[in-house]
Design a protein around this motif. Structure first.
Motif, PDB file in Angstrom:
ATOM      1  N   ARG A  70      -3.184  13.639 -11.272  1.00  0.00           N
ATOM      2  CA  ARG A  70      -3.906  13.647 -12.548  1.00  0.00           C
ATOM      3  C   ARG A  70      -3.157  12.911 -13.646  1.00  0.00           C
ATOM      4  O   ARG A  70      -3.757  12.548 -14.667  1.00  0.00           O
ATOM      5  N   ARG A  71      -1.887  12.688 -13.454  1.00  0.00           N
ATOM      6  CA  ARG A  71      -1.135  11.921 -14.449  1.00  0.00           C
ATOM      7  C   ARG A  71      -1.669  10.492 -14.573  1.00  0.00           C
ATOM      8  O   ARG A  71      -1.485   9.845 -15.606  1.00  0.00           O
ATOM      9  N   LEU A  72      -2.364  10.007 -13.532  1.00  0.00           N
ATOM     10  CA  LEU A  72      -2.872   8.636 -13.552  1.00  0.00           C
ATOM     11  C   LEU A  72      -4.067   8.465 -14.484  1.00  0.00           C
ATOM     12  O   LEU A  72      -4.407   7.343 -14.848  1.00  0.00           O
ATOM     13  N   TRP A  73      -4.738   9.546 -14.851  1.00  0.00           N
ATOM     14  CA  TRP A  73      -5.823   9.424 -15.840  1.00  0.00           C
ATOM     15  C   TRP A  73      -5.610  10.375 -17.023  1.00  0.00           C
ATOM     16  O   TRP A  73      -6.514  10.641 -17.795  1.00  0.00           O
ATOM     17  N   SER A  74      -4.399  10.837 -17.158  1.00  0.00           N
ATOM     18  CA  SER A  74      -4.061  11.744 -18.251  1.00  0.00           C
ATOM     19  C   SER A  74      -4.080  11.022 -19.594  1.00  0.00           C
ATOM     20  O   SER A  74      -3.799   9.824 -19.684  1.00  0.00           O
ATOM     21  N   ASP A  75      -4.401  11.767 -20.670  1.00  0.00           N
ATOM     22  CA  ASP A  75      -4.306  11.247 -22.035  1.00  0.00           C
ATOM     23  C   ASP A  75      -2.915  11.453 -22.636  1.00  0.00           C
ATOM     24  O   ASP A  75      -2.665  11.026 -23.763  1.00  0.00           O
ATOM     25  N   ASP A  88       2.481   9.885 -19.830  1.00  0.00           N
ATOM     26  CA  ASP A  88       2.025   9.386 -18.533  1.00  0.00           C
ATOM     27  C   ASP A  88       1.560   7.924 -18.584  1.00  0.00           C
ATOM     28  O   ASP A  88       1.163   7.365 -17.560  1.00  0.00           O
ATOM     29  N   ALA A  89       1.609   7.312 -19.766  1.00  0.00           N
ATOM     30  CA  ALA A  89       1.088   5.946 -19.918  1.00  0.00           C
ATOM     31  C   ALA A  89       1.864   4.950 -19.069  1.00  0.00           C
ATOM     32  O   ALA A  89       1.272   4.049 -18.449  1.00  0.00           O
ATOM     33  N   ASP A  90       3.192   5.094 -19.027  1.00  0.00           N
ATOM     34  CA  ASP A  90       3.994   4.148 -18.242  1.00  0.00           C
ATOM     35  C   ASP A  90       3.682   4.252 -16.750  1.00  0.00           C
ATOM     36  O   ASP A  90       3.636   3.242 -16.045  1.00  0.00           O
ATOM     37  N   LEU A  91       3.469   5.472 -16.265  1.00  0.00           N
ATOM     38  CA  LEU A  91       3.118   5.646 -14.859  1.00  0.00           C
ATOM     39  C   LEU A  91       1.789   4.968 -14.558  1.00  0.00           C
ATOM     40  O   LEU A  91       1.649   4.286 -13.526  1.00  0.00           O
ATOM     41  N   ARG A  92       0.828   5.128 -15.449  1.00  0.00           N
ATOM     42  CA  ARG A  92      -0.477   4.508 -15.249  1.00  0.00           C
ATOM     43  C   ARG A  92      -0.348   2.989 -15.197  1.00  0.00           C
ATOM     44  O   ARG A  92      -0.917   2.337 -14.312  1.00  0.00           O
ATOM     45  N   ARG A  93       0.430   2.412 -16.112  1.00  0.00           N
ATOM     46  CA  ARG A  93       0.611   0.963 -16.111  1.00  0.00           C
ATOM     47  C   ARG A  93       1.327   0.496 -14.847  1.00  0.00           C
ATOM     48  O   ARG A  93       0.980  -0.534 -14.269  1.00  0.00           O
ATOM     49  N   THR A  94       2.343   1.243 -14.408  1.00  0.00           N
ATOM     50  CA  THR A  94       3.063   0.890 -13.185  1.00  0.00           C
ATOM     51  C   THR A  94       2.136   0.941 -11.977  1.00  0.00           C
ATOM     52  O   THR A  94       2.166   0.067 -11.102  1.00  0.00           O
ATOM     53  N   PHE A  95       1.276   1.961 -11.949  1.00  0.00           N
ATOM     54  CA  PHE A  95       0.320   2.091 -10.843  1.00  0.00           C
ATOM     55  C   PHE A  95      -0.651   0.911 -10.814  1.00  0.00           C
ATOM     56  O   PHE A  95      -0.882   0.304  -9.757  1.00  0.00           O
ATOM     57  N   LEU A  96      -1.199   0.568 -11.960  1.00  0.00           N
ATOM     58  CA  LEU A  96      -2.164  -0.548 -12.007  1.00  0.00           C
ATOM     59  C   LEU A  96      -1.506  -1.871 -11.654  1.00  0.00           C
ATOM     60  O   LEU A  96      -2.131  -2.745 -11.048  1.00  0.00           O
ATOM     61  N   HIS A 140       0.836  -1.204   0.000  1.00  0.00           N
ATOM     62  CA  HIS A 140       0.000   0.000   0.000  1.00  0.00           C
ATOM     63  C   HIS A 140       0.872   1.255   0.000  1.00  0.00           C
ATOM     64  O   HIS A 140       0.555   2.244  -0.685  1.00  0.00           O
ATOM     65  N   ILE A 141       1.961   1.232   0.763  1.00  0.00           N
ATOM     66  CA  ILE A 141       2.882   2.375   0.772  1.00  0.00           C
ATOM     67  C   ILE A 141       3.465   2.597  -0.616  1.00  0.00           C
ATOM     68  O   ILE A 141       3.592   3.735  -1.091  1.00  0.00           O
ATOM     69  N   ALA A 142       3.788   1.493  -1.312  1.00  0.00           N
ATOM     70  CA  ALA A 142       4.324   1.611  -2.673  1.00  0.00           C
ATOM     71  C   ALA A 142       3.281   2.180  -3.629  1.00  0.00           C
ATOM     72  O   ALA A 142       3.607   3.000  -4.512  1.00  0.00           O
ATOM     73  N   VAL A 143       2.027   1.764  -3.468  1.00  0.00           N
ATOM     74  CA  VAL A 143       0.950   2.309  -4.307  1.00  0.00           C
ATOM     75  C   VAL A 143       0.807   3.810  -4.061  1.00  0.00           C
ATOM     76  O   VAL A 143       0.729   4.610  -4.999  1.00  0.00           O
ATOM     77  N   ASN A 144       0.786   4.201  -2.793  1.00  0.00           N
ATOM     78  CA  ASN A 144       0.611   5.619  -2.470  1.00  0.00           C
ATOM     79  C   ASN A 144       1.752   6.471  -3.017  1.00  0.00           C
ATOM     80  O   ASN A 144       1.536   7.620  -3.430  1.00  0.00           O
ATOM     81  N   ALA A 145       2.953   5.915  -3.039  1.00  0.00           N
ATOM     82  CA  ALA A 145       4.101   6.673  -3.546  1.00  0.00           C
ATOM     83  C   ALA A 145       3.928   7.024  -5.017  1.00  0.00           C
ATOM     84  O   ALA A 145       4.453   8.048  -5.490  1.00  0.00           O
ATOM     85  N   LEU A 146       3.178   6.213  -5.756  1.00  0.00           N
ATOM     86  CA  LEU A 146       3.000   6.453  -7.192  1.00  0.00           C
ATOM     87  C   LEU A 146       2.037   7.600  -7.480  1.00  0.00           C
ATOM     88  O   LEU A 146       1.963   8.067  -8.614  1.00  0.00           O
ATOM     89  N   PHE A 147       1.302   8.051  -6.466  1.00  0.00           N
ATOM     90  CA  PHE A 147       0.467   9.240  -6.676  1.00  0.00           C
ATOM     91  C   PHE A 147       1.324  10.491  -6.792  1.00  0.00           C
ATOM     92  O   PHE A 147       0.868  11.513  -7.291  1.00  0.00           O
ATOM     93  N   GLY A 148       2.573  10.407  -6.313  1.00  0.00           N
ATOM     94  CA  GLY A 148       3.471  11.553  -6.404  1.00  0.00           C
ATOM     95  C   GLY A 148       3.217  12.567  -5.315  1.00  0.00           C
ATOM     96  O   GLY A 148       2.277  12.453  -4.512  1.00  0.00           O
ATOM     97  N   GLY A 149       4.051  13.595  -5.279  1.00  0.00           N
ATOM     98  CA  GLY A 149       3.884  14.641  -4.278  1.00  0.00           C
ATOM     99  C   GLY A 149       4.106  14.106  -2.888  1.00  0.00           C
ATOM    100  O   GLY A 149       4.989  13.278  -2.647  1.00  0.00           O
ATOM    101  N   GLY A 150       3.287  14.537  -1.926  1.00  0.00           N
ATOM    102  CA  GLY A 150       3.422  14.115  -0.549  1.00  0.00           C
ATOM    103  C   GLY A 150       3.163  15.265   0.385  1.00  0.00           C
ATOM    104  O   GLY A 150       2.789  16.375  -0.028  1.00  0.00           O
ATOM    105  N   PRO A 151       3.339  15.053   1.695  1.00  0.00           N
ATOM    106  CA  PRO A 151       2.997  16.085   2.674  1.00  0.00           C
ATOM    107  C   PRO A 151       3.831  17.353   2.551  1.00  0.00           C
ATOM    108  O   PRO A 151       3.398  18.428   3.004  1.00  0.00           O
TER     109      PRO A 151
END
Length: 587
Positions: A404-409, A413-421, A381-392
């Motif tokens: 927003r890169r996770l649903w960007s056209d 950003d396609a590789d990030l989306r695949r890595t996240f999924l 779960h920590i690894a998944v959250n890290a892929l959202f980017g940014g942070g506190p």
């Protein structure tokens, strides 16, 4: 108050202690339960009850009550990941991934084939009163809340403790042959030098038990657990409905967990976390009622031993888990299922005291695996959250830009989306862990066998039923001689062993009946065949996994684990079965 002499003293009135009391009562063993707490849990902590736990609760005759209060199956069939929950633009509450969970609410073929019980979901604040009421019904006057253990000594014959009644100020002594420590490791274990070893302080979590109307923002009625990335805060949150009268989006109560870093001082300040709660949920102060704030740290620890003389420990006193996977409370119930039948066998003179040594040999490895699995679930779960980017440390705008890169056209950003999924898909090790929840096995003197364990290509997700000693009794639907449908698991009665012979194994049944009559051993015997026997194997499920010929047999322990197996007929079935029982019961 008068001193008490009792076979078993249970210290602790949570899920482990109350379940132990119920099971012992169902087996005719007198016990006394004392707990320092004035009442049952006030925290909506553990809530998912896996199939094995529900089998244990079926033995205590509370399963139907729990199902009636539990989340409907169709509203715990999935889990999902979201960005935010509610706010001033359309991206709040966007779902970025969804996963089938808990066998689609127990309706997948694998879950249906594993057990006659389905998983349930009932928070501890509502589960424990059910358990307490049943324990008090089975053992009137022997469930004592606000009675605190203040002293403990043991000798070769038993344990002597002093107990203080915190309501009256009186003290009394209890003498027991065995003490079962289910107090979360607060008193009993430390008094005996038992040490919990493992990883601590991995993260700070603040949990809120709230009432709020989230029906407009917590969409997707099939989702039980919502994993939220909160760009406005730069931290993750977890949202779970708590019922009680409605579930899903219409739930009246919720638990909301905010996850802070181990060095984040905001977690310690009430005003700060309450502000984060309102921001995370997109609610004003008047839109929610906070019932309780609790703080805890992420840890995974296991006690260095489970027995010290006449004292044995179970539940949180023996192991503590991250909540990911729901393996903490359920492991506690599996502990006491394993231990109570052994205590009953020893106290009734059917087994030697050495049988109790197999409790640690069997449960500690299983619990250690569950702690490790819980930690791995949390780390993913920590690894998944890290892929959202940014942070506190990033600002709100930057956190939203990264998310927003996770649903960007944008092709970039396609590789990030695949890595996240892919990272989310790996969380099937938490939500599709049937091999962990149901397929764990034992290796001890109480499962004499010696044959090699079958290979499992995925022991986390795949449960392979097998009637091999050390394995749980496989599930099968049978039909009795009157044409009534019955689950094989429910033929194993509390505190009693069951010999299951093949259709031509009458000699084994006669041997079991002879031994039971001569020794008073709680041992039943049946024959199962496709066409012939005391029960018909409706789908040949049992016949396919029993691992013996029509002349053979298996012996099932009271905790529904296979204890012994005979491949075929024997020239001296009474002698052979007696030898097996002597080994299994440490006689």
């Amino acid at each position: 108050m008068n001193d008490i002499d009792v076979p078993v003293l249970i210290v602790g009135g949570g899920g482990a202690g109350l379940t132990a009391s119920m099971l012992l009562s169902r087996m005719g063993i007198e016990s006394l339960l004392v707990t320092a707490w004035p009442g049952t849990s006030v925290l909506p902590k553990a809530h998912v009850l896996n199939q094995r736990a529900m089998e244990v609760l079926r033995d205590a005759d509370v399963a139907d009550t729990i199902y009636a209060a539990s989340t409907p199956a169709e509203q715990m069939s999935h889990t999902a990941w979201y960005v935010g929950l509610a706010g001033d633009h359309e991206d709040y509450g966007r779902r970025v991934a969804r996963m089938e969970a808990w066998g689609a609410g127990g309706n997948s073929p694998e879950w249906l084939a594993a057990s006659p019980e389905r998983q349930a979901n009932l928070p501890q604040i509502r589960l424990e009163p059910v358990l307490r009421a049943r324990a008090e019904e089975l053992s009137p006057g022997r469930i004592r809340f606000h009675h605190e253990l203040t002293g403990l000594a043991q000798d070769d014959e038993g344990v002597t403790v002093t107990v203080a009644d915190r309501d009256t100020g009186e003290t009394y002594r209890v003498r027991a042959r065995y003490l079962l420590g289910c107090d979360g490791g607060r008193t009993v274990g430390p008094a005996l030098g038992i040490v919990q070893e493992g990883l601590r302080d991995l993260a700070r979590v603040v949990s809120f038990h709230i009432s709020a109307d989230l029906s407009g923002s917590a969409r997707d009625p099939e989702v039980l657990i919502r994993w939220l990335w909160l760009p406005d805060l730069g931290i993750p949150g977890v949202l779970v409905p708590m019922g009680p009268d409605h579930w899903g989006p219409e739930s009246e109560e919720w638990v909301f967990h905010l996850n802070y870093g181990p060095d984040d001082g905001r977690a310690l300040d009430d005003e700060s976390v309450l502000a984060d709660l309102r921001t995370g949920l997109g609610l004003s102060e008047k839109d929610l009622t906070v019932h309780m704030i609790s703080r805890w740290t992420l840890e995974g620890v296991v006690a260095d031993r489970y027995r010290a003389g006449r004292v044995l420990i179970a539940g949180d006193a023996a192991h503590r888990h991250p909540p990911t996977g729901g393996l903490g409370l359920t492991s506690a119930m599996h502990d006491v299922q394993n231990l109570t039948w052994k205590l009953a066998a020893v106290l009734n003179g059917h087994a030697g005291d050495a049988l109790l040594d197999t409790y640690e040999a069997e449960r500690r490895p299983a619990d250690a695996t569950n702690v490790q699995r819980s930690l791995e679930n949390a780390m993913n779960h920590i690894a998944v959250n890290a892929l959202f980017g940014g942070g506190p440390k990033a600002d709100e705008e930057e956190n939203w830009r990264q998310a927003r890169r996770l649903w960007s056209d944008d092709p970039a950003d396609a590789d990030l989306r695949r890595t996240f999924l892919a990272a989310v898909a790996a969380q099937s090790m938490e939500f599709n862990e049937l091999g962990v929840e149901f397929g764990y096995t034992y290796d001890s003197a109480a499962v004499p066998d010696g044959t090699p364990a079958p290979e499992n290509p995925d022991p986390v997700r795949i449960y392979q039923p097998a009637a091999r000693p050390g394995h749980p009794l496989p599930h099968a639907w049978l039909e009795d001689l009157d044409g009534r449908r019955v689950a094989l698991a429910r033929l194993v009665r509390p505190g009693r062993m069951l010999l299951i012979a093949g259709e031509d194994g009458q000699a084994w049944c006669e041997a079991a009946e002879k031994i039971s009559a001569e020794c008073g051993l709680p041992l039943d015997a049946i024959r199962i065949g496709h066409l012939d026997g005391d029960y018909r194997d409706l789908r040949s499920t049992w016949t396919a996994v029993r691992g013996h010929t029509p002349q053979g047999a298996v012996l099932v322990r009271p905790d529904r684990f296979i204890g012994w197996r005979a491949h075929g007929a024997a020239t001296a079935p009474v002698a052979d079965l007696t030898t097996a029982l002597d080994a299994l019961l440490a006689r």
